[in-house]
Structures are given as structure tokens and as C-alpha cells.
Design an enzyme around this catalytic site. Structure first.
Site, PDB file in Angstrom:
ATOM      1  CG  LEU A 284      -1.866   1.179   1.410  1.00  0.00           C
ATOM      2  CD1 LEU A 284      -2.915   1.215   0.305  1.00  0.00           C
ATOM      3  CD2 LEU A 284      -2.546   1.116   2.779  1.00  0.00           C
TER       4      LEU A 284
ATOM      5  N   PRO B 236       6.533   6.130  -1.602  1.00  0.00           N
ATOM      6  CG  PRO B 236       8.387   6.069  -3.039  1.00  0.00           C
ATOM      7  CD  PRO B 236       6.993   5.553  -2.886  1.00  0.00           C
TER       8      PRO B 236
ATOM      9  CB  ALA C  66       1.150   7.719  -0.747  1.00  0.00           C
TER      10      ALA C  66
ATOM     11  CD  GLN D  55       8.684   2.411  49.994  1.00  0.00           C
ATOM     12  OE1 GLN D  55       8.978   3.600  49.993  1.00  0.00           O
ATOM     13  NE2 GLN D  55       7.812   1.896  50.847  1.00  0.00           N
TER      14      GLN D  55
ATOM     15  CD  GLN E 218      17.005   4.555  33.003  1.00  0.00           C
ATOM     16  OE1 GLN E 218      17.144   4.477  31.790  1.00  0.00           O
ATOM     17  NE2 GLN E 218      17.666   5.425  33.737  1.00  0.00           N
TER      18      GLN E 218
ATOM     19  CG  HIS F  62      17.759  -5.267  32.342  1.00  0.00           C
ATOM     20  ND1 HIS F  62      16.397  -5.246  32.525  1.00  0.00           N
ATOM     21  CD2 HIS F  62      18.107  -6.577  32.208  1.00  0.00           C
ATOM     22  CE1 HIS F  62      15.934  -6.486  32.481  1.00  0.00           C
ATOM     23  NE2 HIS F  62      16.947  -7.313  32.300  1.00  0.00           N
ATOM     24  N   GLY F  63      19.990  -1.232  33.733  1.00  0.00           N
ATOM     25  CA  GLY F  63      21.224  -0.447  33.743  1.00  0.00           C
ATOM     26  C   GLY F  63      22.010  -0.663  32.459  1.00  0.00           C
TER      27      GLY F  63
ATOM     28  CD  GLU G 260      -0.874  -3.689  10.320  1.00  0.00           C
ATOM     29  OE1 GLU G 260      -2.040  -3.746  10.747  1.00  0.00           O
ATOM     30  OE2 GLU G 260      -0.110  -4.670  10.263  1.00  0.00           O
TER      31      GLU G 260
ATOM     32  CD  GLU H  80       2.147  10.754  16.091  1.00  0.00           C
ATOM     33  OE1 GLU H  80       2.947  10.949  17.019  1.00  0.00           O
ATOM     34  OE2 GLU H  80       2.206   9.729  15.351  1.00  0.00           O
TER      35      GLU H  80
END
Length: 401
Positions: free
Chosen positions: A129, A132, A134, A281, A339, A341-342, A366, A370
Site C-alpha cells: 500500500l 514514497p 503516500a 520502593q 532502565q 537493567h542499567g 499500520e 497520531e
């Protein structure tokens, strides 16, 4: 993987059984080579076909598992596959999306010719579908299909075509000029052995998948390969996307659930300041947010699929809500897992690193986030205006008099 959502009334025992079967199959699946995605996708499509899972991508009359496409089954399959591997999800999803227009609008002869091969994994399918200039603006399509006797002649380009370069059959949308804008589009079944078909460029992306830019130069397509009536291409494309849009949300959920599981496992085992990361926490609060984001998106996704399958109502708004929420929430969940996992979170080979790359495209393809917001708003505008305001008494407010 938490699959308790399958106990909700949106789903039946057949969906739980499908999830169990795919989960066990995927868990036993050999490691996938993500460096040669063409070969990997060919192997995955063939394996999914042998296992019988691709039968959920086509109707029973043409080799499928169920009388008609079941959105809930597609969602369950994609979520389970995505939990294990993004390329496995891609291979499954494109068999459905790539052949969906044929299921919806193809002649019986065309369905008999194509759909059983898609269901068995013999043929790989693609949906062409985008162009470039569209993408979200489908009305901007400039690829033409000119009637010439008992053929159409196609000229133009398509880009970002999933399975481009390896597909055996393409559903191509082109301008036949019946009317301006979207009303002038028609759909055609094209095979790569047709003279004038060219793979102009292979496209590399952050999460490798088979993608290509296609070029048509005087490509002659038999008129019998047109799907539906001339000028119905846009409607066919949108109906196809509406069916599979909720399944994009499901794939995002699969990625997010895997990220949450990886985060919980890492937090429980990571020693830090005499405790584990899970003891703090801040960690617990973030895990709570991640789990809630997943459940909220899961409910929207299940509603959209159920509304199509059981209530038999249009799901344009609901599928857009599900796709928008699930992909955006999954991005947040996966980012939080990285994050947590550092430094390990950005190391190639660590699962959350690959999830971070996999999820990004889902917020675009798909229908970008926006666009989904616009779809929801436009559907709201179609509803009759309503108000909850109370009509004032002609005698005024007598309270306190």
C-alpha cells in the site's frame, strides 16, 4: 508469561488452547538467526504452516482453521509469538495481512488459488500500500493501473513493503482513476514472476525484517486479478487494516509482557546496597506502573477483538484505541525495563535491548499513533451531539426560599 487475561469473558476455551499450543511450540523453537532475516522468515513461515497455526490467517473454506477470520485468535497468536520472538510474530502476521484483501474481496477462484498456499506456508504473502510520498495519506498514492484489454498495466513504486523481495504473492493498491482521491484506487493480486516487477531496494531497519522498495514498469496484470470492483481499493485496504489493527496491539502486549517478566526477574536477582533491586520502593512503584499499563492495553485490545468477532459491530474506533494505547504503553514498559537493567539493558544480546528495537516500529506501521488519535476523534464526531445539562425551571431555583 501471564495469560490470566484469557480467563476474561472476551475469550473462549478455544483461545486458551491456541495460546497453550503456540506457547509450547515457540518455547521449543530453535534459535532464530536475525542476521539473515530472509532465510529466517522463510523457515518460520514453513514451520508455522506445518504446525497448523497459519490456518488461522484464512477462512476454513480455503484451508483455514475457522469459518471466518477470528480477530481474537489472531490477537492470541500474535501476543504469544511476540513474547518469544519478534520475527516469529512478523512471519505469522504478514500471512494474514498480506492475504487479507483476497479473503475479503477476492473471487472464489482467486481464493482457491492463493489462500490454501498461504495457510500451508507454501507461499509468503505481502501487502503493498505505502509509497514514497503516500504513507498515512493513502489518497496521495500515484502508482497507476491502466486498463488495457483484458489486463491492467501497473506503473509506479511501493516502499516499506514487509516481505518485499521474498513474497510469492502481493496485494497491490494502485490508482485506476475512477474518481479523485481515495475513491480512485483499486486492488490487484501481483506475483513477482510478472514481467515489469522489480525489487528496487532492500531496506534495513533497527529491528531487521524483510523490507523492500518495489518498482512496477509496465507490469501487466490480468483483469481477473483485480480484487472487488474498480474504485473499491481504499475500502478493501481499510477493511483489511481494521481486522488486523487489533492484532498489532496484541503483538505490542507480547513484547511488553516479556519486558515485564525480564524486569521482575532481573530486579529479584540484582544485588544492590545489601539488598536486591526489587527491595527498593522506586523499583516496586515502576513495576506497578508497568503491570497496570499492560493490563489497561490488554482490556482495550480484547474489547476491540470481541466487538468484531462476537458483537459483529464495526471496530474502527476501538481498534484504533487499542493500537494506540498498547503500542505507546509497551514503549514505556520496555523503556522502563531497559532502565532497570542499567548498562546491561543496552547490551546487544540482552532480551530487553532487542525488545527496545522491536517495539519502535509498531508505533508507526499500520497507522502511526497520531493517525489513530485522528481516527478516534473522527469517529466521535460522527455521533449525535449529547449533553447532560439540566434544563432550568421556568420558576427559577426555589431552594432556600
Amino acid at each position: 508469561m501471564d495469560r490470566s487475561f484469557l480467563d476474561l469473558p472476551f475469550f473462549g476455551p478455544e483461545h486458551r488452547a491456541l495460546s497453550d499450543a503456540i506457547f509450547d511450540w515457540a518455547a521449543a523453537m530453535p534459535s532464530i538467526d536475525h542476521h539473515d532475516t530472509d532465510a529466517a522468515c522463510r523457515r518460520l513461515v514453513a514451520a508455522l504452516g506445518r504446525a497448523g497455526f497459519l490456518r488461522y490467517c484464512v477462512p476454513a473454506a480455503f484451508g483455514g482453521a475457522l469459518p471466518e477470520l477470528d480477530s481474537r485468535a489472531l490477537c492470541v497468536a500474535r501476543e504469544t509469538l511476540a513474547y518469544h520472538d519478534g520475527l516469529a510474530d512478523f512471519a505469522f502476521a504478514m500471512q494474514g495481512l498480506g492475504s487479507g484483501a483476497i479473503t475479503l474481496a477476492g473471487s472464489d477462484e482467486m481464493k482457491r488459488r492463493v489462500l490454501p498456499k498461504v495457510a500451508s506456508g507454501e507461499w509468503i504473502a505481502a501487502f503493498a500500500l505505502t509509497e514514497p510520498e503516500a504513507g498515512s495519506d493513502v489518497a496521495a498514492i500515484v502508482t497507476t493501473a491502466r486498463a488495457d484489454g483484458d489486463h491492467y498495466v501497473l506503473d509506479g513504486e511501493k516502499t516499506w513493503i514487509s516481505n518485499g523481495g521474498i513474497a510469492d504473492v502481493y496485494c497491490v493498491f494502485a490508482r485506476t482513476g475512477d474518481a479523485p482521491g481515495t475513491r480512485g484506487l483499486s486492488a490487484f493480486v501481483v506475483t513477482p514472476d510478472m514481467p515489469g516487477f522489480e525489487v528496487a531496494e532492500r531496506l534495513d531497519v533497527i529491528a531487521p525484517h524483510p523490507l523492500a522498495r518495489l518498482r512496477f514498469k509496465g507490469l501487466r496484470v490480468p483483469a481477473e486479478n483485480r480484487l472487488g470492483a474498480s474504485g473499491e481499493g481504499f475500502k478493501i485496504a481499510m477493511r483489511t487494516l481494521d481486522i488486523f489493527r487489533a492484532s498489532v496491539a496484541a503483538a505490542a502486549l507480547g513484547f511488553a509482557r516479556r519486558a515485564l517478566d525480564e524486569a521482575v526477574s532481573h530486579a529479584k536477582g540484582r544485588a544492590m546496597f545489601g539488598h536486591t533491586l526489587a527491595d527498593f520502593q522506586l523499583t516496586q512503584a515502576k513495576l506497578g506502573e508497568m503491570a497496570t499499563d499492560i493490563d489497561a492495553a490488554a482490556l482495550l485490545t480484547a474489547r476491540a477483538a470481541w466487538q468484531r468477532d462476537v458483537a459483529k459491530r464495526p471496530t474502527t474506533r476501538e481498534a484504533a484505541m487499542a493500537k494506540m494505547t498498547a503500542t505507546e504503553n509497551a514503549q514505556r514498559v520496555i523503556d522502563a525495563a531497559v532502565q532497570m537493567h542499567g548498562g546491561q539493558g543496552v547490551r546487544v544480546g540482552v532480551k530487553v535491548e532487542s525488545l527496545y528495537r522491536e517495539i519502535r516500529a509498531l508505533r508507526i506501521y499500520e497507522g502511526a499513533t497520531e493517525v489513530q488519535k485522528l481516527i478516534v476523534a473522527r469517529e466521535l464526531m460522527k455521533q449525535p451531539a449529547q449533553t447532560a445539562s439540566r434544563t432550568a425551571s421556568p420558576e427559577g431555583d426555589k431552594h432556600g426560599s
